[in-house]
Design an enzyme around this catalytic site. Structure first.
Site, mmCIF file in Angstrom:
data_model
loop_
_atom_site.group_PDB
_atom_site.id
_atom_site.type_symbol
_atom_site.label_atom_id
_atom_site.label_comp_id
_atom_site.label_asym_id
_atom_site.label_seq_id
_atom_site.Cartn_x
_atom_site.Cartn_y
_atom_site.Cartn_z
ATOM 1 N N HIS A 72 -1.677 -7.134 -10.261
ATOM 2 C CA HIS A 72 -0.668 -7.247 -9.198
ATOM 3 C C HIS A 72 0.533 -6.386 -9.542
ATOM 4 O O HIS A 72 1.143 -6.552 -10.583
ATOM 5 C CB HIS A 72 -0.257 -8.706 -9.002
ATOM 6 C CG HIS A 72 -1.210 -9.456 -8.106
ATOM 7 N ND1 HIS A 72 -0.837 -10.487 -7.303
ATOM 8 C CD2 HIS A 72 -2.534 -9.270 -7.884
ATOM 9 C CE1 HIS A 72 -1.888 -10.916 -6.618
ATOM 10 N NE2 HIS A 72 -2.936 -10.209 -6.971
ATOM 11 N N TYR A 200 6.585 -15.787 -2.644
ATOM 12 C CA TYR A 200 7.485 -16.889 -3.005
ATOM 13 C C TYR A 200 8.439 -17.064 -1.827
ATOM 14 O O TYR A 200 9.232 -16.165 -1.540
ATOM 15 C CB TYR A 200 8.305 -16.544 -4.249
ATOM 16 C CG TYR A 200 7.532 -16.518 -5.547
ATOM 17 C CD1 TYR A 200 6.825 -15.391 -5.946
ATOM 18 C CD2 TYR A 200 7.530 -17.624 -6.394
ATOM 19 C CE1 TYR A 200 6.135 -15.361 -7.148
ATOM 20 C CE2 TYR A 200 6.839 -17.605 -7.605
ATOM 21 C CZ TYR A 200 6.141 -16.470 -7.976
ATOM 22 O OH TYR A 200 5.467 -16.453 -9.169
ATOM 23 N N PRO A 292 7.788 -24.090 -12.838
ATOM 24 C CA PRO A 292 6.751 -23.053 -12.705
ATOM 25 C C PRO A 292 7.171 -21.801 -11.931
ATOM 26 O O PRO A 292 6.504 -20.772 -12.038
ATOM 27 C CB PRO A 292 5.604 -23.772 -11.979
ATOM 28 C CG PRO A 292 6.219 -24.968 -11.347
ATOM 29 C CD PRO A 292 7.394 -25.348 -12.189
ATOM 30 N N LYS A 296 6.171 -18.625 -15.979
ATOM 31 C CA LYS A 296 6.476 -18.339 -17.388
ATOM 32 C C LYS A 296 5.789 -19.280 -18.385
ATOM 33 O O LYS A 296 5.691 -18.961 -19.571
ATOM 34 C CB LYS A 296 7.996 -18.425 -17.618
ATOM 35 C CG LYS A 296 8.758 -17.286 -17.001
ATOM 36 C CD LYS A 296 8.595 -16.018 -17.808
ATOM 37 C CE LYS A 296 8.874 -14.777 -17.011
ATOM 38 N NZ LYS A 296 7.710 -14.050 -16.559
ATOM 39 N N TYR A 384 10.127 -10.957 -14.625
ATOM 40 C CA TYR A 384 8.855 -11.491 -14.115
ATOM 41 C C TYR A 384 7.672 -10.941 -14.920
ATOM 42 O O TYR A 384 6.763 -11.686 -15.276
ATOM 43 C CB TYR A 384 8.692 -11.157 -12.624
ATOM 44 C CG TYR A 384 7.577 -11.952 -11.970
ATOM 45 C CD1 TYR A 384 7.845 -13.131 -11.287
ATOM 46 C CD2 TYR A 384 6.246 -11.532 -12.052
ATOM 47 C CE1 TYR A 384 6.827 -13.874 -10.701
ATOM 48 C CE2 TYR A 384 5.219 -12.265 -11.474
ATOM 49 C CZ TYR A 384 5.518 -13.440 -10.797
ATOM 50 O OH TYR A 384 4.496 -14.165 -10.237
#
Ligand code: FAD
Ligand code: DHB
Length: 388
Positions: A72, A200, A292, A296, A384
């Site tokens: 991704h 998200y 979550p 991580k 990220y």
């Protein structure tokens, strides 16, 4: 029975630590209270950072991840329907891998089985003793018989509710904690993902996440109150709620179906300090919990055990104590940065009724700032995909 490293817990931390030690010729035994099927049945994390991918490769268990995992190059953020793509590849030249925690666990378990390394499953009443001295022991009951494992050090890889951190005298450990008033209700479904990348989404009804495990299996989450009962959520209710929180174009192409797993996970930030108590070392969820958001948890567990394995190898192969002496301070630096990022992502994307309309305006301003600032996007991307 005697070993050099007694590892408590056969989750990803314990299994990876066992594998790295085995490769270096350090003797280790893993003791797990559940069965192998139970461990494999827990649906948890889904995203691997570059560091975790590299560690799987170094451990010689990366083959299936490269074949079946999905690279991704970015994620989408949505705020009340407005979309913002964060392209990691363009921003910082890096990417992440979608490969489920269950698959990582399966690969490590298979490797262990192949070499005949010892894992004791279904161990009851696991207890650790005398870790303040140089001759620690682990006791456990198996099939009604009590066993003792003598060792040089104990690795507490037994998760948040494990026995290791709980065995440390209260005045020797400081806990830093924030419990959020909500959790994530997750559903796993055999349907293609709604979009190519993860979404998200912040919505006034609450946070939602569209994730996946493969091109035919999707994982979705919605924010719910932390005491929410999974029984209150039929599949239809879940899909209606998820659609209501996504932008209309995304909601329109969502493919739904019968859930194959549905569960609620509470959200918490937690760090214990220090992470070493004499001959006991904590790693992974036994040492810290992140909410979550930001994916991580598993990655942090992998980076802890990488450092811990190096420290044990230094100690048992090279005879140097420097690594074990420095373990706690070294990993806590990275842990706190991941705690900060997970807290920040959680704060941006969830609804917090107690912060009122002021809080929502601040969240909107944060989203608009991200949308307009490459520096802010780079900061998100860098965190990220994983800090060094
Ligand atoms: P664990 O996976 O918890 O493994 C600990 C092991 O120790 C378990 O197998 C347990 O059975 C065993 N154990 C416990 N007590 C004892 C004992 N007394 N004796 C012997 N063995 C014992 N992270 C994300 O990034 N994304 C997610 O979506 C996500 N979802 C999650 C959902 C839930 C419900 C939970 C609990 C965690 C989630 N996480 C997620 C976090 C991520 O899964 C963890 O960070 C990761 O599992 C940590 O691995 P670990 O090996 O340290 O701990
Ligand atoms: C998943 C979980 C996360 O916490 C996250 O941030 C991304 C993906 C998942 O389960 O797929």
């Amino acid at each position: 029975m005697r070993t050099q490293v007694a590892i408590i817990g056969a989750g990803p931390s314990g299994l990876m630590l066992g594998r790295l030690l085995e490769q270096a010729g350090v003797d280790a035994v893993i003791i797990e209270r559940k069965s192998p099927d139970y461990v494999l049945g827990r649906i948890r994390a889904g995203v691997l950072e570059q560091g975790a991918m590299d560690l799987l490769d170094a451990a010689g268990v990366g083959e299936r991840m490269h074949a079946e995992g999905l690279i991704h190059r970015g994620v989408d953020l949505a705020f009340d329907g407005d979309m913002l793509n964060i392209n990691f590849e363009k921003l910082i030249g890096k990417h992440v891998m979608v490969y489920g925690q269950t698959e990582v666990t399966r690969d490590l378990m298979d490797a262990r089985r192949q070499t005949g390394a010892l894992t004791i499953y279904d161990a009851d009443d696991v207890a650790i003793h005398d870790f303040d001295g140089t001759a620690p022991r682990v006791t456990y009951r198996k099939d009604g018989v009590t066993h003792t494992l003598d060792c040089d050090v104990i690795a507490g890889c037994d998760g948040f509710h494990g026995v290791c951190r709980a065995s440390v005298p209260e005045n020797s450990v400081t806990s830093f904690e924030r419990v959020y008033p909500f959790g994530w209700l997750g559903v796993l479904v055999d349907q293609p993902p709604v979009a190519e990348e993860l979404i998200y989404a912040h919505h006034e009804r609450g946070f939602a996440l569209c994730s996946m495990r493969s091109n035919t299996r999707s994982r979705y989450y919605v924010q719910v109150p932390s005491d929410e009962k999974v029984e209150n959520w039929s599949d239809d209710r879940f899909w209606d709620e998820l659609r209501a929180r996504l932008n209309p174009a995304t909601a329109a192409v969502l493919k739904t179906g019968a859930s194959i797993e549905k569960s609620v996970a509470p959200l918490r930030s937690f760090v214990a300090e220090p992470l070493r108590f004499g001959s006991l070392f904590l790693a992974g969820d036994a040492a810290h919990i992140v909410p979550p958001t930001g994916a991580k948890g598993l990655n942090l567990a992998m980076s802890d055990v990488k450092v811990l394995a190096e420290a044990f190898i230094e100690r048992f192969v090279e005879g140097s104590m420097a690594g074990t002496d420095g373990y706690s301070a070294k990993v806590l630096q990275r842990i706190w940065k991941a705690e900060r990022f997970s807290w920040w992502m959680t704060s941006l994307l969830h609804t917090f009724p107690e912060t009122g309309n002021f809080g929502r305006r601040i969240q909107r301003a944060e989203f608009d700032y991200l949308a307009g600032s490459l520096a802010a996007q780079q900061s998100l991307a860098e965190n990220y995909v994983g800090l060094p």
